[in-house]
Design a protein around this motif. Structure first.
Motif, mmCIF file in Angstrom:
data_model
loop_
_atom_site.group_PDB
_atom_site.id
_atom_site.type_symbol
_atom_site.label_atom_id
_atom_site.label_comp_id
_atom_site.label_asym_id
_atom_site.label_seq_id
_atom_site.Cartn_x
_atom_site.Cartn_y
_atom_site.Cartn_z
ATOM 1 N N GLY A 98 7.005 20.521 -3.233
ATOM 2 C CA GLY A 98 7.582 20.235 -1.932
ATOM 3 C C GLY A 98 6.695 19.419 -1.014
ATOM 4 N N ALA A 99 5.432 19.200 -1.390
ATOM 5 C CA ALA A 99 4.511 18.436 -0.540
ATOM 6 C C ALA A 99 4.936 16.977 -0.464
ATOM 7 C CB ALA A 99 3.091 18.524 -1.081
ATOM 8 N N HIS A 100 4.693 16.362 0.685
ATOM 9 C CA HIS A 100 4.907 14.921 0.833
ATOM 10 C C HIS A 100 3.600 14.191 0.510
ATOM 11 C CE1 HIS A 100 8.540 16.150 3.023
ATOM 12 N NE2 HIS A 100 8.991 14.954 2.717
ATOM 13 N N VAL A 101 3.742 13.093 -0.208
ATOM 14 C CA VAL A 101 2.593 12.318 -0.663
ATOM 15 C C VAL A 101 2.803 10.852 -0.313
ATOM 16 C CG1 VAL A 101 1.334 11.513 -2.707
ATOM 17 C CG2 VAL A 101 2.023 13.916 -2.527
ATOM 18 N N ALA A 102 1.766 10.212 0.231
ATOM 19 C CA ALA A 102 1.775 8.766 0.480
ATOM 20 C C ALA A 102 1.050 8.079 -0.665
ATOM 21 C CB ALA A 102 1.087 8.448 1.805
ATOM 22 N N MET A 103 1.721 7.099 -1.264
ATOM 23 C CA MET A 103 1.131 6.293 -2.324
ATOM 24 C C MET A 103 0.817 4.932 -1.693
ATOM 25 S SD MET A 103 3.774 7.431 -5.364
ATOM 26 C CE MET A 103 2.695 6.947 -6.720
ATOM 27 N N LYS A 104 -0.462 4.630 -1.493
ATOM 28 C CA LYS A 104 -0.849 3.504 -0.649
ATOM 29 C C LYS A 104 -1.278 2.275 -1.461
ATOM 30 C CE LYS A 104 -2.245 4.290 3.409
ATOM 31 N NZ LYS A 104 -3.114 4.490 4.593
ATOM 32 N N TYR A 105 -1.065 1.098 -0.849
ATOM 33 C CA TYR A 105 -1.337 -0.165 -1.529
ATOM 34 C C TYR A 105 -1.475 -1.281 -0.500
ATOM 35 C CZ TYR A 105 3.728 -0.258 -0.791
ATOM 36 O OH TYR A 105 4.985 -0.181 -0.229
ATOM 37 N N LEU A 106 -2.148 -2.357 -0.881
ATOM 38 C CA LEU A 106 -2.259 -3.538 -0.031
ATOM 39 C C LEU A 106 -1.015 -4.401 -0.193
ATOM 40 C CD1 LEU A 106 -5.303 -2.614 -0.627
ATOM 41 C CD2 LEU A 106 -5.899 -4.942 0.027
ATOM 42 N N GLU A 107 -0.590 -5.037 0.911
ATOM 43 C CA GLU A 107 0.603 -5.875 0.806
ATOM 44 C C GLU A 107 0.296 -7.290 0.309
ATOM 45 O OE1 GLU A 107 1.679 -8.542 2.892
ATOM 46 O OE2 GLU A 107 0.529 -8.352 4.735
ATOM 47 N N ASN A 108 -0.951 -7.719 0.401
ATOM 48 C CA ASN A 108 -1.381 -8.992 -0.170
ATOM 49 C C ASN A 108 -0.535 -10.195 0.240
ATOM 50 O OD1 ASN A 108 -3.665 -8.060 -1.557
ATOM 51 N ND2 ASN A 108 -2.431 -7.345 -3.262
ATOM 52 N N GLY A 109 0.001 -10.167 1.444
ATOM 53 C CA GLY A 109 0.773 -11.295 1.942
ATOM 54 C C GLY A 109 2.239 -11.262 1.591
ATOM 55 N N HIS A 110 2.671 -10.335 0.757
ATOM 56 C CA HIS A 110 4.079 -10.275 0.357
ATOM 57 C C HIS A 110 4.980 -9.854 1.510
ATOM 58 C CE1 HIS A 110 2.761 -10.994 -3.697
ATOM 59 N NE2 HIS A 110 2.003 -9.916 -3.678
ATOM 60 N N VAL A 111 4.406 -9.183 2.502
ATOM 61 C CA VAL A 111 5.146 -8.788 3.707
ATOM 62 C C VAL A 111 4.943 -9.800 4.823
ATOM 63 C CG1 VAL A 111 5.283 -7.066 5.559
ATOM 64 C CG2 VAL A 111 5.112 -6.320 3.172
ATOM 65 N N THR A 112 3.701 -10.180 5.068
ATOM 66 C CA THR A 112 3.390 -10.985 6.252
ATOM 67 C C THR A 112 3.457 -12.493 6.025
ATOM 68 O OG1 THR A 112 1.029 -10.767 5.737
ATOM 69 C CG2 THR A 112 1.979 -9.180 7.293
ATOM 70 N N LEU A 113 3.508 -12.914 4.769
ATOM 71 C CA LEU A 113 3.616 -14.347 4.460
ATOM 72 C C LEU A 113 4.754 -14.590 3.467
ATOM 73 C CD1 LEU A 113 -0.210 -15.094 4.055
ATOM 74 C CD2 LEU A 113 1.228 -15.721 6.010
ATOM 75 N N VAL A 198 -10.937 -4.547 13.743
ATOM 76 C CA VAL A 198 -9.678 -4.910 13.101
ATOM 77 C C VAL A 198 -9.772 -4.595 11.610
ATOM 78 C CG1 VAL A 198 -8.068 -6.781 12.587
ATOM 79 C CG2 VAL A 198 -9.242 -6.720 14.791
ATOM 80 N N HIS A 199 -8.829 -3.843 11.099
ATOM 81 C CA HIS A 199 -8.826 -3.478 9.686
ATOM 82 C C HIS A 199 -7.418 -3.648 9.139
ATOM 83 C CE1 HIS A 199 -9.247 -1.156 5.978
ATOM 84 N NE2 HIS A 199 -10.555 -1.151 6.169
ATOM 85 N N GLU A 200 -7.317 -4.087 7.894
ATOM 86 C CA GLU A 200 -6.023 -4.241 7.247
ATOM 87 C C GLU A 200 -5.286 -2.907 7.197
ATOM 88 O OE1 GLU A 200 -6.269 -6.071 3.445
ATOM 89 O OE2 GLU A 200 -4.114 -6.025 3.095
ATOM 90 N N GLN A 201 -3.997 -2.944 7.543
ATOM 91 C CA GLN A 201 -3.160 -1.740 7.494
ATOM 92 C C GLN A 201 -2.437 -1.692 6.147
ATOM 93 O OE1 GLN A 201 -2.079 1.567 8.954
ATOM 94 N NE2 GLN A 201 -1.827 0.346 10.809
ATOM 95 N N TRP A 202 -2.756 -0.685 5.336
ATOM 96 C CA TRP A 202 -2.146 -0.584 4.020
ATOM 97 C C TRP A 202 -0.691 -0.135 4.121
ATOM 98 C CZ3 TRP A 202 -5.723 1.336 -0.438
ATOM 99 C CH2 TRP A 202 -6.945 0.647 -0.382
#
Length: 289
Positions: A98-113, A198-202
């Protein structure tokens, strides 16, 4: 006078980098708690000579230029992730039913570019997460894509436990694109003890461990990023499949177990809170087939 051309080159090249699920964290009351967990065979970015292909696993394989579709020759997990194995100092996550888990990753420009990769789906594509208590070494992608949320799909060894947009609505790479600049202002992510830094937001994919998973067992999760190219796009007149996967194991315990592993590691996201809507996220596309 050379800054602008250099910046353009950097922005274009980073958008071509690819992505994998890099760490896993338990969420409680909206905050990350306990110690991070890591995928099978994890390779840290801090090792000398690190390069993306050490963790990137793409299907169909990029060297097989004759194929535009995945098929039953494609193993779901990278060769380094087909069995349960943890790199020293990078343990698996501990969580509970039942626990919630965040699986984190870098977007590498796929979101912002997004302009750098034409023909790609909205939201940066879809992350599908499949879970099983019965993993096999030679798991095939096409078999797992048939698993359903109720566990009745395919061979019934597992189920689809999440379908979410690659873009979690908050994450960003540090670049000069409008999306990144806006999000840097809206969602600042400073390094602890360094106000104004300033740090990248995963990005994160948020999943709930099924409540019927047994305590003192291991639960395997397959993070599958579906990022196809649309028909009619230059170089993909008939469209093209493109998947990236990461395979991880989670120790299922009765509650949170603390360890001495740093959280987060120095090269990773200092963010301490999950996205606000982590419990009820949805995707533009909910069916992997």
């Amino acid at each position: 006078m050379y800054l602008l051309p250099l910046l353009t080159t950097v922005l274009f090249s980073t958008a071509l980098a690819h992505t994998w699920n890099e760490q896993l964290s338990v969420i409680e009351s909206g905050n990350f708690v306990g110690s991070n967990g890591y995928p099978r065979g994890y390779v840290s970015r801090t090792i000398p000579g690190f390069y993306d292909d050490m963790m990137t696993y793409q299907l169909p394989p990029p060297k097989d230029t004759s194929r535009t579709r995945v098929n039953d020759s494609d193993f779901l997990c990278a060769p380094t992730q087909r069995t349960s194995n943890q790199t020293q100092s990078f343990p698996r996550l501990s969580a509970w039913p039942g626990a919630h888990v965040a699986m984190k990753y870098l977007e590498n420009g796929h979101v912002t570019l997004p302009q750098n990769t034409p023909g790609k789906p909205l939201g940066g594509g879809t992350i599908f997460v499949f879970g099983t208590s019965q993993p096999i070494e030679n798991e095939l992608l096409v078999d797992v894509l048939e698993w359903t949320t109720d566990g009745t799909g395919g061979d019934r060894r597992g189920k689809l436990i999440a379908a979410q947009n690659f873009d979690d609505g908050r994450c960003y790479q540090i670049n000069a694109g409008n999306i990144s600049l806006t999000r840097q202002q809206e969602f600042p992510d400073p390094v602890e003890g360094q106000p104004g830094s300033v740090h990248e937001q995963w990005c994160e994919t948020d999943v709930a461990i099924p409540s019927d998973v047994s305590i003192n067992s291991t639960y395997t999760v397959y993070w599958v990023w579906q990022w196809p190219t649309a028909p009619g796009t230059l170089g993909a007149l008939e469209g093209k499949d493109e998947y990236y996967t990461t395979c991880s194991d989670i120790d299922i315990l009765a509650g949170l177990i603390q360890s001495t592993t740093p959280n987060p590691l120095p090269q990773q996201d200092p963010q301490k809170s999950a996205v606000p809507h982590y419990q009820n996220r949805s995707a533009y596309r909910s069916n992997p087939l």
